[in-house]
Design an enzyme around this catalytic site. Structure first.
Site, short mmCIF file in Angstrom:
data_model
loop_
_atom_site.label_atom_id
_atom_site.label_comp_id
_atom_site.label_asym_id
_atom_site.label_seq_id
_atom_site.Cartn_x
_atom_site.Cartn_y
_atom_site.Cartn_z
N THR A 1 6.44 -0.48 -7.82
CA THR A 1 5.36 0.46 -7.47
C THR A 1 5.88 1.58 -6.57
O THR A 1 7.00 1.50 -6.04
CB THR A 1 4.23 -0.26 -6.68
OG1 THR A 1 4.78 -0.73 -5.43
CG2 THR A 1 3.64 -1.44 -7.44
N TYR B 1 8.56 6.11 12.92
CA TYR B 1 8.13 5.35 14.10
C TYR B 1 9.05 4.15 14.38
O TYR B 1 8.79 3.38 15.30
CB TYR B 1 6.64 4.99 14.06
CG TYR B 1 6.14 4.15 12.90
CD1 TYR B 1 6.61 2.86 12.66
CD2 TYR B 1 5.12 4.63 12.08
CE1 TYR B 1 6.11 2.09 11.63
CE2 TYR B 1 4.61 3.86 11.04
CZ TYR B 1 5.12 2.59 10.82
OH TYR B 1 4.63 1.82 9.80
C1 HXC Z 1 -5.62 -7.44 10.05
C2 HXC Z 1 -4.72 -8.60 8.24
C3 HXC Z 1 -4.94 -7.48 7.39
C4 HXC Z 1 -5.55 -6.31 7.98
C5 HXC Z 1 -4.02 -9.06 6.22
N1 HXC Z 1 -4.15 -9.54 7.46
N2 HXC Z 1 -4.49 -7.81 6.15
N3 HXC Z 1 -5.04 -8.57 9.55
N4 HXC Z 1 -5.86 -6.35 9.30
N5 HXC Z 1 -5.80 -5.22 7.24
C6 HXC Z 1 -3.79 -10.86 7.94
C7 HXC Z 1 -4.53 -11.96 7.16
O1 HXC Z 1 -5.83 -12.18 7.71
C8 HXC Z 1 -3.60 -13.16 7.38
O2 HXC Z 1 -3.75 -13.72 8.67
C9 HXC Z 1 -2.22 -12.52 7.35
O3 HXC Z 1 -2.41 -11.13 7.68
C10 HXC Z 1 -1.58 -12.63 5.99
O4 HXC Z 1 -2.46 -12.03 5.04
P1 HXC Z 1 -2.34 -12.33 3.48
O5 HXC Z 1 -3.33 -11.46 2.78
O6 HXC Z 1 -2.40 -13.80 3.22
O7 HXC Z 1 -0.82 -11.87 3.21
P2 HXC Z 1 -0.06 -11.54 1.88
O8 HXC Z 1 -0.86 -11.98 0.66
O9 HXC Z 1 1.33 -12.00 2.03
O10 HXC Z 1 -0.10 -9.92 1.81
C11 HXC Z 1 0.70 -9.16 2.69
C12 HXC Z 1 -0.02 -7.92 3.20
C13 HXC Z 1 -0.61 -7.08 2.02
C14 HXC Z 1 0.98 -7.13 4.03
C15 HXC Z 1 -1.20 -8.35 4.08
O11 HXC Z 1 -1.23 -5.89 2.49
C16 HXC Z 1 0.45 -6.70 1.02
O12 HXC Z 1 0.68 -7.43 0.05
N6 HXC Z 1 1.15 -5.57 1.22
C17 HXC Z 1 2.28 -5.13 0.38
C18 HXC Z 1 2.32 -3.67 0.15
C19 HXC Z 1 2.12 -2.81 1.35
O13 HXC Z 1 1.66 -3.22 2.42
N7 HXC Z 1 2.46 -1.53 1.15
C20 HXC Z 1 2.30 -0.51 2.16
C21 HXC Z 1 3.60 -0.18 2.78
S1 HXC Z 1 3.32 1.32 3.58
P3 HXC Z 1 -4.63 -15.06 8.94
O14 HXC Z 1 -4.49 -15.29 10.40
O15 HXC Z 1 -6.03 -14.69 8.51
O16 HXC Z 1 -4.03 -16.12 8.08
C22 HXC Z 1 4.35 1.53 4.86
C23 HXC Z 1 4.33 2.97 5.38
C24 HXC Z 1 4.92 3.15 6.71
O17 HXC Z 1 5.00 0.65 5.29
C25 HXC Z 1 4.88 4.57 7.27
C26 HXC Z 1 3.83 5.52 6.86
C27 HXC Z 1 4.03 6.93 7.37
P1 NAP Z 2 4.09 0.13 -2.00
O1 NAP Z 2 3.96 0.76 -3.34
O2 NAP Z 2 3.01 -0.76 -1.53
O3 NAP Z 2 5.48 -0.62 -1.98
C1 NAP Z 2 5.73 -1.82 -1.32
C2 NAP Z 2 6.38 -2.78 -2.31
O4 NAP Z 2 6.83 -3.93 -1.60
C3 NAP Z 2 5.44 -3.25 -3.41
O5 NAP Z 2 6.05 -3.02 -4.66
C4 NAP Z 2 5.29 -4.75 -3.16
O6 NAP Z 2 5.19 -5.47 -4.40
C5 NAP Z 2 6.57 -5.06 -2.42
N1 NAP Z 2 6.46 -6.24 -1.58
C6 NAP Z 2 5.54 -6.47 -0.60
N2 NAP Z 2 5.70 -7.70 -0.09
C7 NAP Z 2 6.76 -8.25 -0.73
C8 NAP Z 2 7.42 -9.49 -0.64
N3 NAP Z 2 7.04 -10.43 0.22
N4 NAP Z 2 8.48 -9.72 -1.47
C9 NAP Z 2 8.86 -8.78 -2.35
N5 NAP Z 2 8.30 -7.59 -2.49
C10 NAP Z 2 7.25 -7.33 -1.69
O7 NAP Z 2 4.26 1.25 -0.87
P2 NAP Z 2 5.26 2.50 -0.73
O8 NAP Z 2 4.50 3.55 -0.04
O9 NAP Z 2 5.91 2.80 -2.03
O10 NAP Z 2 6.34 1.94 0.29
C11 NAP Z 2 7.71 1.80 -0.06
C12 NAP Z 2 8.57 1.86 1.19
O11 NAP Z 2 8.46 3.14 1.80
C13 NAP Z 2 8.20 0.85 2.28
O12 NAP Z 2 9.37 0.39 2.90
C14 NAP Z 2 7.41 1.68 3.26
O13 NAP Z 2 7.43 1.14 4.55
C15 NAP Z 2 8.18 2.98 3.16
N6 NAP Z 2 7.49 4.15 3.66
C16 NAP Z 2 6.45 4.67 2.92
C17 NAP Z 2 5.83 5.83 3.37
C18 NAP Z 2 4.72 6.47 2.59
O14 NAP Z 2 4.15 7.46 3.07
N7 NAP Z 2 4.39 5.99 1.41
C19 NAP Z 2 6.26 6.43 4.56
C20 NAP Z 2 7.31 5.87 5.28
C21 NAP Z 2 7.92 4.73 4.80
P3 NAP Z 2 4.41 -6.87 -4.59
O15 NAP Z 2 3.07 -6.69 -3.99
O16 NAP Z 2 4.43 -7.07 -6.08
O17 NAP Z 2 5.24 -7.91 -3.89
#
Ligand code: HXC
Ligand code: NAP
Length: 290
Positions: free
Chosen positions: A25, A155
């Site tokens: 993704t 950050y």
């Molecule tokens: C508070 C939360 C929460 C939220 C989950 N939790 N979402 N707490 N606010 N919004 C808590 C849950 O209640 C649970 O705690 C624990 O976190 C684990 O949640 P799960 O849903 O069971 O986890 P999991 O299924 O492993 O999913 C992981 C995830 C989810 C991080 C929560 O969002 C995910 O799959 N993300 C992957 C992709 C992603 O995040 N992409 C964005 C990257 S962007 P409890 O105590 O209830 O058990 C990025 C950009 C950076 O990094 C810079 C931008 C400029």
């Molecule tokens: P994204 O599409 O949500 O990408 C995150 C990916 O991580 C997903 O493909 C997700 O796939 C995978 N992932 C999450 N948990 C995982 C796990 N436990 N094991 C394996 N894979 C896992 O978001 P994005 O914006 O493209 O982010 C990509 C990178 O860029 C991240 O490192 C983010 O911190 C960084 N970044 C993004 C931005 C922005 O503005 N978009 C800015 C600064 C930095 P599954 O859910 O299938 O596991």
């Protein structure tokens, strides 16, 4: 020539095999697609096999390259080792790893459970060191060169409220990048990082700007160049850092954010708000005193 075009010459990554975590993704998909266009073989991993398989077919159709999709939770070292093995079986060797997988969401820190904190730190920091350790050991044992590229964010060094687990974890990834750039250079292993500013993706936007927040906090407004990033701009930088053209770039973190983080950091940057007429008045009053 414009910034939304591919930058490197055809075949720049020919014969290379790269693993992209979170490659199904968002930004991982964009960077991986460009690596394929430049001739690389690609392995994409994340937890959701269906998403990976769909992306792999799309990528192969678009680029004519070869993509292996392997399900792997980066938090589990055995699954990470299995990706390394599957890559070698399919493509013979690994030339680079792009640590891109991440988890993140916004929350006041005092509202987080300890499991929520663990979840983000484990995906970002543990996931990155799991792949780094597994691939690094593999390269060192086989006396093979390799490259790591780690996606952090600005950050990682400024810190940021409301995303504290992510900030702490990305800072750890940056420290690991710089540490291994020195320690493993003797094995022919380079380590670099990219710190992107805002690049719209479904994954990031849905978690960092949920609901109406996206209307209230337009990320483009915080960027001096007044826009968000284009995926190809990031892909160009990533492809360069993964390629042999960057053979002398080691231990670097390259910011690609249109000047966003410095906008907040410079003491007098808010003087942007002063209109030209006021500068004219200030200049005139200064003239009078002389
Ligand atoms: C508070 C939360 C929460 C939220 C989950 N939790 N979402 N707490 N606010 N919004 C808590 C849950 O209640 C649970 O705690 C624990 O976190 C684990 O949640 P799960 O849903 O069971 O986890 P999991 O299924 O492993 O999913 C992981 C995830 C989810 C991080 C929560 O969002 C995910 O799959 N993300 C992957 C992709 C992603 O995040 N992409 C964005 C990257 S962007 P409890 O105590 O209830 O058990 C990025 C950009 C950076 O990094 C810079 C931008 C400029
Ligand atoms: P994204 O599409 O949500 O990408 C995150 C990916 O991580 C997903 O493909 C997700 O796939 C995978 N992932 C999450 N948990 C995982 C796990 N436990 N094991 C394996 N894979 C896992 O978001 P994005 O914006 O493209 O982010 C990509 C990178 O860029 C991240 O490192 C983010 O911190 C960084 N970044 C993004 C931005 C922005 O503005 N978009 C800015 C600064 C930095 P599954 O859910 O299938 O596991």
């Amino acid at each position: 020539m414009i910034h939304t075009e591919g930058m490197l010459k055809d075949g720049a990554l020919k014969g290379k095999t790269y693993i992209v975590t979170g490659g199904g993704t968002g930004l991982g998909k964009a960077m991986g697609t460009y690596f394929l266009k430049l001739g690389a073989n690609l392995v994409i991993t994340s937890r959701k096999l269906e998403v990976l398989q769909q992306t792999a077919s799309e990528m192969e159709r678009e680029t004519g390259g070869k993509v292996l999709a392997v399900a792997c939770d980066v938090r589990d070292y055995e699954q990470v080792e299995a990706v390394i093995k599957a890559t070698e079986e399919c493509f013979g060797q690994i030339d680079g790893v792009l640590n891109n997988a991440a988890g993140n969401f916004i929350s006041p820190t005092e509202r987080l459970s300890n499991r929520a904190f663990d979840t983000v730190v484990d995906i970002v920091l543990k996931g990155s060191y799991n792949f780094t350790l597994a691939a690094g050991k593999n390269w060192i044992e086989k006396k093979q060169r390799g490259v790591f590229l780690n996606i952090v964010t600005t950050y990682a060094w400024t810190g940021s409220g409301y995303v504290v687990p992510s900030a702490a974890a990305k800072a750890g990834v940056l420290a690991m990048t710089r540490s291994l750039a020195v320690e493993w250079a003797k094995y022919g292993i380079r380590s670099n990082a990219i710190a992107p500013g805002p690049f719209p993706t479904e994954g990031a936007w849905s978690r960092l700007l949920p609901g109406d927040l996206v209307k209230k906090f337009d990320p483009a407004k915080k960027v001096p160049v007044k826009r968000v990033g284009e995926h190809q701009e990031l892909a160009n930088l990533a492809a360069y850092l993964m390629s042999d053209f960057a053979a002398y770039v080691n231990g670097e973190v390259v910011t690609i954010d249109g000047g966003e983080w410095l906008q907040g950091a410079g003491e007098f940057n808010n003087l942007d708000a002063i209109p030209n007429e006021m500068w004219d008045m200030l200049e005139a009053s200064r003239g009078k005193k002389q």
